[in-house]
Design an enzyme around this catalytic site. Sequence first.
Site, short mmCIF file in Angstrom:
data_model
loop_
_atom_site.label_atom_id
_atom_site.label_comp_id
_atom_site.label_asym_id
_atom_site.label_seq_id
_atom_site.Cartn_x
_atom_site.Cartn_y
_atom_site.Cartn_z
CG ASP A 5 29.31 -34.41 5.75
OD1 ASP A 5 29.54 -33.23 5.39
OD2 ASP A 5 29.37 -34.79 6.93
CG ASP A 7 28.73 -34.23 11.06
OD1 ASP A 7 28.28 -33.63 10.07
OD2 ASP A 7 29.93 -34.26 11.35
#
Length: 148
Positions: free
Chosen positions: A129, A116
């Site tokens: 995501d 991330d």
Amino acid sequence: MQTKARQLIIFIGGFFLFCFDQILKYFSLHTLSDGHVFFNFFGWGPFQNHGVAFSLPLPNTLTIIFTAPIIIILLWFLIKYYFIPSKLNFFTGLTLIFWGALSNLIDRVVYHATIDYFVFGRGVINLADILIILGFLFYLLPYKFFKQ
């Protein structure tokens, strides 16, 4: 423009977003490893997420075992919706979910965690995501927003 041509463009566009996400993940680990947050809300902060959604702890092997069949099922539906014309929002949603899930699965296999890098408030997410979330929104939107 015919439905199949639109679907092909959407699928190829999803592939390019998938590639862009993989490039951003590589750069976040190897080049842009310093975090930068603006206004204490938005920024860049590389993070290896060893859990699943919302960093819930789940063993990596178990996550891969559950994710791989889901991706195969998504691919089967994409092929079905391509050859049997369907609503464009269903195809768009499934395409975004497919490419986002595949990108995160590749991370789990290669890095044993999802990578991330976008900081939003107190959370960190990646483009994959965002693709999954947008895919669910497209899938759930009423058909009237899409003209074929």
